[in-house]
Motif scaffolding. Sequence first.
Motif, mmCIF file in Angstrom:
data_model
loop_
_atom_site.group_PDB
_atom_site.id
_atom_site.type_symbol
_atom_site.label_atom_id
_atom_site.label_comp_id
_atom_site.label_asym_id
_atom_site.label_seq_id
_atom_site.Cartn_x
_atom_site.Cartn_y
_atom_site.Cartn_z
ATOM 1 N N ALA A 1 1.103 3.966 -3.059
ATOM 2 C CA ALA A 1 0.789 5.376 -2.834
ATOM 3 C C ALA A 1 1.940 6.272 -3.265
ATOM 4 C CB ALA A 1 0.457 5.611 -1.366
ATOM 5 N N GLU B 1 3.894 9.125 4.212
ATOM 6 C CA GLU B 1 3.011 8.027 3.782
ATOM 7 C C GLU B 1 3.024 6.897 4.792
ATOM 8 O OE1 GLU B 1 0.051 6.821 1.808
ATOM 9 O OE2 GLU B 1 1.135 8.545 0.982
ATOM 10 N N SER C 1 2.082 9.032 -6.529
ATOM 11 C CA SER C 1 2.351 10.450 -6.286
ATOM 12 C C SER C 1 3.613 10.932 -7.000
ATOM 13 C CB SER C 1 2.509 10.705 -4.773
ATOM 14 O OG SER C 1 3.657 10.037 -4.274
ATOM 15 N N ARG D 1 -0.297 5.590 6.764
ATOM 16 C CA ARG D 1 -0.734 4.195 6.671
ATOM 17 C C ARG D 1 -0.675 3.511 8.035
ATOM 18 N NH1 ARG D 1 -3.264 3.550 1.702
ATOM 19 N NH2 ARG D 1 -2.384 5.237 0.448
ATOM 20 N N GLU E 1 0.836 -1.207 0.000
ATOM 21 C CA GLU E 1 0.000 0.000 0.000
ATOM 22 C C GLU E 1 0.868 1.253 0.000
ATOM 23 O OE1 GLU E 1 -2.975 0.434 2.961
ATOM 24 O OE2 GLU E 1 -3.875 -1.520 2.606
#
Length: 229
Positions: free
Chosen positions: A98, A119, A102, A123, A94
């Motif tokens: 992400a 991040e 980005s 998360r 994940e």
Amino acid sequence: MDPLSPGNPVGCSPVGRPSVEIIFYGSLASVGHREDLLEGAKRCLIEKGYARTSARDIVAASGTNLASIGYHYGSKEALLSVALIEATREWGDEVAAALSSSAVDKAAPLEQFQNFWDEVITRFSAHRALWAVTFEVFTQIDRVDDLRARLSDAMEEARQGLGGFWAGAPDEETSRALGSLLQALLTGVITQWLVDPQRAPTGRDLTLALRSIVRIVAEDPTTRPAEVD
């Protein structure tokens, strides 16, 4: 209800997918039981923790049977170990997805560093129970067969993955060293966010620290490249 609360009800939430059973070579074989058990174990880990999860909890959550645990995984402990490693791998995926979406790889190195930690912390906040149970499992490495070996392999996989965070590593040794450093930071940062989220470091804090270290080293006239070999 908070899964970490002492008042959490007995049992785990069902995975919601019934298993299909067929007769195969005269024995009852379960189609999908392995995957159902894994999903049920992951859910139980999050909702009840490692020590409080029983084989019957996993069976109830997965809609399978006790015999399936031994058949597919050998033991409840082995299943929970696999489930934990799989859950943390999914968490890492994940974070990577992400960051990829980005376009962080186009940023300057220190900006990449801060984006990574922003991040990770975001998360983490969404999966706090997962990391709480991860630290619980660490206390079991001398009590559960093969747990240390499984976790060691997972950590080495994480080192290799984290080592690729900065694509400019000149060789495999340096990449692994970078991965080890990021993993050490990750463990420490997550510990702080578990214990004291109000005062735990942010991505900006960590980037400020790294920027300061780089400046101090660069300005030190006694520092030479040979000294780090």
